[in-house]
Scaffold this motif. Structure first.
Motif, short mmCIF file in Angstrom:
data_model
loop_
_atom_site.label_atom_id
_atom_site.label_comp_id
_atom_site.label_asym_id
_atom_site.label_seq_id
_atom_site.Cartn_x
_atom_site.Cartn_y
_atom_site.Cartn_z
N UNK A 142 13.99 51.58 58.06
CA UNK A 142 12.69 52.25 58.02
C UNK A 142 11.95 51.96 56.71
N UNK A 143 12.70 51.99 55.59
CA UNK A 143 12.08 51.70 54.29
C UNK A 143 11.58 50.27 54.25
N UNK A 144 12.37 49.35 54.80
CA UNK A 144 11.98 47.95 54.84
C UNK A 144 10.74 47.76 55.70
N UNK A 145 10.69 48.47 56.82
CA UNK A 145 9.54 48.40 57.71
C UNK A 145 8.28 48.93 57.03
N UNK A 146 8.42 50.05 56.34
CA UNK A 146 7.28 50.63 55.63
C UNK A 146 6.82 49.69 54.52
N UNK A 147 7.77 49.13 53.78
CA UNK A 147 7.42 48.20 52.70
C UNK A 147 6.72 46.96 53.23
N UNK A 148 7.20 46.41 54.33
CA UNK A 148 6.56 45.21 54.88
C UNK A 148 5.17 45.54 55.43
N UNK A 149 5.03 46.73 56.02
CA UNK A 149 3.72 47.15 56.51
C UNK A 149 2.75 47.31 55.35
N UNK A 150 3.19 47.99 54.29
CA UNK A 150 2.33 48.19 53.13
C UNK A 150 1.96 46.88 52.46
N UNK A 151 2.90 45.96 52.42
CA UNK A 151 2.61 44.65 51.82
C UNK A 151 1.55 43.90 52.63
N UNK A 152 1.65 43.98 53.93
CA UNK A 152 0.71 43.27 54.80
C UNK A 152 -0.70 43.87 54.74
N UNK A 153 -0.77 45.18 54.58
CA UNK A 153 -2.09 45.84 54.61
C UNK A 153 -2.55 46.27 53.21
N UNK A 154 -2.00 45.68 52.17
CA UNK A 154 -2.31 46.17 50.82
C UNK A 154 -3.79 46.09 50.49
N UNK A 155 -4.47 45.02 50.88
CA UNK A 155 -5.89 44.91 50.54
C UNK A 155 -6.76 45.92 51.29
N UNK A 156 -6.59 46.07 52.61
CA UNK A 156 -7.37 47.13 53.27
C UNK A 156 -7.01 48.52 52.74
N UNK A 157 -5.73 48.76 52.45
CA UNK A 157 -5.31 50.07 51.96
C UNK A 157 -5.92 50.36 50.58
N UNK A 158 -5.88 49.38 49.70
CA UNK A 158 -6.49 49.56 48.38
C UNK A 158 -8.00 49.71 48.49
N UNK A 159 -8.60 48.99 49.42
CA UNK A 159 -10.04 49.11 49.64
C UNK A 159 -10.40 50.51 50.14
N UNK A 160 -9.57 51.08 51.00
CA UNK A 160 -9.79 52.44 51.48
C UNK A 160 -9.73 53.41 50.31
N UNK A 161 -8.71 53.27 49.48
CA UNK A 161 -8.57 54.15 48.32
C UNK A 161 -9.78 54.04 47.39
#
Length: 183
Positions: A10-29
């Motif tokens: 689960x941690x690996x899945x969350x980390x890979x998801x966050x890595x893939x969406x880091x730019x949209x996520x940072x843009x949202x923030x």
């Protein structure tokens, strides 16, 4: 599989998801940080340069409510127009553009300082058109960026991860709201 192995997965899945969406996520923030820093707290202090000089109510007691309309309508319009008029696939190929666009919104606090406000005594640009134009650009950029982030992020992962991606994007939005409450 034991509970420890599932937890690592689960941690690996969350980390890979966050890595893939880091730019949209940072843009949202960043987008929501800039927006919540200015709207409605500062934008509601904007005043007409003709306040108490003009007989027109829009330049007197209705200028503040006009400010709310000038945020909400362009923001809504941008959220409606963004999926119809922008090439989502080109943004998908270069998601860092989302972060750069969100970072460019850091100019808005400075732009709003040059509009007449009841909260500052600094010299201002003597034009209602200036504060109205800045407000419209501020709101429209918020709507476009937030829509693009939520549309592009799920495309950065396999189809079966789309719901998880949407949830992570919502988590970033909620994180920013929580930080705003604490600040």
């Amino acid at each position: 599989m034991n509970g420890d192995g599932e937890l690592r997965s689960d941690e690996s899945s969350i980390q890979s998801t966050l890595k893939a969406i880091k730019f949209p996520a940072l843009a949202i923030l960043l987008t929501s940080f800039v927006t919540l820093s200015l709207f409605p707290a500062y934008t509601s202090t904007l005043q007409s340069v003709s306040m108490c000089k003009a007989t027109n109510r829009l330049q007197n007691d209705l200028f503040e409510p006009l400010g709310f309309i000038l945020f909400n309508f362009p923001d809504l319009l941008a959220r409606i127009i963004a999926p119809m008029s922008l090439d989502i696939r080109s943004v998908q190929r270069r998601p860092e553009v989302l972060f750069l666009a969100a970072a460019s919104r850091l100019i808005f606090p400075g732009l709003f300082l040059f509009a007449k406000s009841s909260s500052t005594e600094i010299p201002y640009i003597n034009s209602d058109l200036y504060s109205i134009s800045v407000s419209i650009a501020f709101a429209f950029s918020n709507g476009v960026l937030m829509s693009l982030c939520f549309m592009v992020a799920p495309l950065l992962l396999p189809q079966d991860s789309a719901e998880t991606t949407r949830q992570r994007c919502s988590d970033f939005m909620n994180l920013n709201l929580a930080c705003g409450l604490l600040g």
